[in-house]
Design a protein around this motif. Sequence first.
Motif, short mmCIF file in Angstrom:
data_model
loop_
_atom_site.label_atom_id
_atom_site.label_comp_id
_atom_site.label_asym_id
_atom_site.label_seq_id
_atom_site.Cartn_x
_atom_site.Cartn_y
_atom_site.Cartn_z
N CYS A 210 0.83 -1.21 0.00
CA CYS A 210 0.00 0.00 0.00
C CYS A 210 0.86 1.26 0.00
O CYS A 210 0.58 2.23 -0.70
CB CYS A 210 -0.93 0.00 1.21
N TYR A 213 2.44 1.73 -3.39
CA TYR A 213 1.40 2.17 -4.33
C TYR A 213 1.21 3.69 -4.20
O TYR A 213 1.12 4.41 -5.20
CB TYR A 213 0.10 1.43 -4.04
N PRO A 221 -4.02 2.36 -2.54
CA PRO A 221 -4.81 1.58 -3.51
C PRO A 221 -6.31 1.85 -3.41
O PRO A 221 -7.02 1.83 -4.42
CB PRO A 221 -4.50 0.13 -3.13
N PRO A 238 -6.70 -3.70 -6.82
CA PRO A 238 -6.31 -2.36 -7.27
C PRO A 238 -5.86 -2.35 -8.73
O PRO A 238 -5.37 -3.36 -9.25
CB PRO A 238 -5.14 -2.00 -6.35
N SER A 257 1.83 -5.37 -6.83
CA SER A 257 0.62 -6.19 -6.91
C SER A 257 0.76 -7.48 -6.12
O SER A 257 -0.18 -7.96 -5.50
CB SER A 257 0.31 -6.50 -8.38
N LEU A 260 0.06 -6.96 -2.58
CA LEU A 260 -1.34 -6.65 -2.28
C LEU A 260 -2.28 -7.83 -2.50
O LEU A 260 -3.50 -7.65 -2.55
CB LEU A 260 -1.79 -5.46 -3.14
#
Length: 793
Positions: A210, A213, A221, A238, A257, A260
Amino acid sequence: MIEMTSERVQASLGDAYVLERELGGGGMSRVFVAQERGLRRQVVIKVLAPELAAGIRVERFAREIRLAAALQQANIVPVHTAGTAAGLPYYTMPFVDGRSLRDRLAAEGELPVADAVSILRDVARALAYAHAHGVVHRDIKPGNVLLSGGTAVVTDFGIAKALGAARQDPEDDTLTTEGVSLGTPAYMAPEQASADPSADHRVDVYAFGCLAYELLSGQPPFVGPVNKVIAAHFNETPVPLSERRAGVPGALSTLVSHCLEKDPAQRPAGAPELLERLDRLTTQGRDARRWTTRGKLLGGAAIAIALVAMAAYVVDRPPAEPLTFALLPFRNVAHDTALEYRSDGIGDEVLNGMARVSGIRIVGRGAALRYKERDGASLADLRAIERDLGARLLVTGAVREDHGRVTISAQLNDSTTLGELWSGTFVRDAKDLGSITDDIVRSIADTLRAQFPKRVGQRVAGTSTVGTTNSEALDLYLLGQALLKRRGSGVRQSAASFERAIALDSNFARAYAGLATALELEPYFVGTPPAEVKDRTIYAARRALALDSTLADAHVALGIADASEGRWQESDDEFRRALALEPDNVTARQTYARYLISRGQHAAGIEQLQRARRVERVSPLISAWLSYAFSVTGHVDSALVESERSIQLDSTLLPATNLGALINLARGRPDIARRLMAVTPPVGVMTYAPYVFARLRDTTKANALLSTLESSTPRPWFTDVSRAMVRLALGDSAGALSALEQSARATGAMWVNFIPLGDPTYDVLRRSPRFAALLREANVDPAALTSMHGPRR
């Protein structure tokens, strides 16, 4: 509910801290910058909000905070201590001169890719260290990342665990509300949001994703009301970063990614993997730059395309190598031997202060003693000394004391330019020694920052040079350090001096650390039974760390205590903490190396010794232990070279003569071994002399030394181990085993550290079930101790 005002907080803190200003706090606390009077340092005090404190058991919270204080790593802002102010729990941390990542994001939005990767690498380093020590952050977010001096550091490690453990009602879920340390919704993993009891370190991996991101896209996200954000963590995927922002490399987008993933098992296994993948990005970027600068046959358009494609991989170049810095012992101009410890101590304190200046590496502490009292050296002489010590910068100085007034003159020279960069003279009352050393450090550091602005940074936040405002306590501390260096009976005298310093200033952290070191050495240099000093040692070390968590020597003392009882993993952890605080602490590396070698981990021990040598080029102790490690691993030529080197440097040093004798015995050179044993060590000092004389078939001398040990008061702890080694030398395996078993009953695992277990001396016992049982009791794996000696050169 308690009303928290700065006035109430100050009144509750008393004289220990002086509040200077308030920083922006959050839902969980109010944050103050304060001056800690005892150590003359700036700290941050975080006082829990009343609504949060109402559900906290204060004693448990403070206990958990003390455990969190053990985390010591360059990218972690350590926790100092905890207490109560205005009836509310608080904890303290060093003040970091910089701004938060949240502030930078608010000002700039998305960051350049290179900057983002650099910050993420620092955060990953912090997480890797904390996770390895069993601490999960649970609230990784921009507000808990601080930027200072080109480095990102993470704050509030261990606070989530402390809050969770201290909750009076374990079913209370109010601590997951926004802004509270058990999690912030925008960065909260699904299993954390659902209070899954099986949640582990991978919640930090998710929060790291996060954070990444947001750094690369300008926002987390998921954004919106809290309930919708939490629901999105469970149900939504996301948009990939590569679609949100052009120029984000595909590998970096994939990594984020991956972090997440909803299922923790699908995320990177841990922070080391994050760091490895980020490092791979950096390496690829550097390779690309090398490719283009070597003039490969790319057309102009192709070069432009390649540079654009790889630009996102480029990060700031690593910082330049630190400037090497040494100091010759300050000359005692008055030649008052009773005050010699002061001139030596002042120089040591200047070195300790300079060690806290970023971009400076202290070298040659031990070797510099060879130049004590050198006077009138020319610049060419100084250049030769600097080369010998491995230093570019060299400080020389003199101390004069007359009728309660101290005059200190000091000069800083640069061997590269053969020039004097700075000089100064300071005249103060003798009681102001602490402020003088602080002023010298400040003057030298300012000069070096002006001379080398890209290499020398600010002084590391933490303590002043000395750590006490009590001049008499400081004087006793300097005396204690001087006595400690003498070893032998000076060790016990030093402990008494440190205790007197503590009696004058009960918050003198470094005096506690000195006391812990002195007590730890008593069994080896005085023969004190370990049980008599164990509890006092551990208390002194822990008290030192509670007062100042940056003291590496206190961690060394705890590492020795753990090793003495066979708690090897705990011991290793303490030494790693010490070295994370002070990578150039030669004593820590030497001691850690010895324990590694004692368990048969020779390669790791040799690596530690070689790293210590980079800092201390000329050290008889490093050479002595290198010689022994090389010997038991079969590197004959290297062993002999190091042994001769150690003896040439100091023919009176017991490790040099003792280990040298063992090596020469193993190589069939008894005459040299006998010559090295010509000086009989004092009773009570741990020595291999009885064993060496038994190997030389001088049983009369060997038994006489054993009899002296047996009749000594107190009876040295290593007496039984000495008898075991003598019995081995005379071919009495059963007698050796009985003596080792008696030693183990009396002192636990300390016998392991007498002669390293990889030594061929123990070969005759390796198949004995009794010996295997002794090893298991000491938490040493018998299978790991196959003899490693051989004919290699």
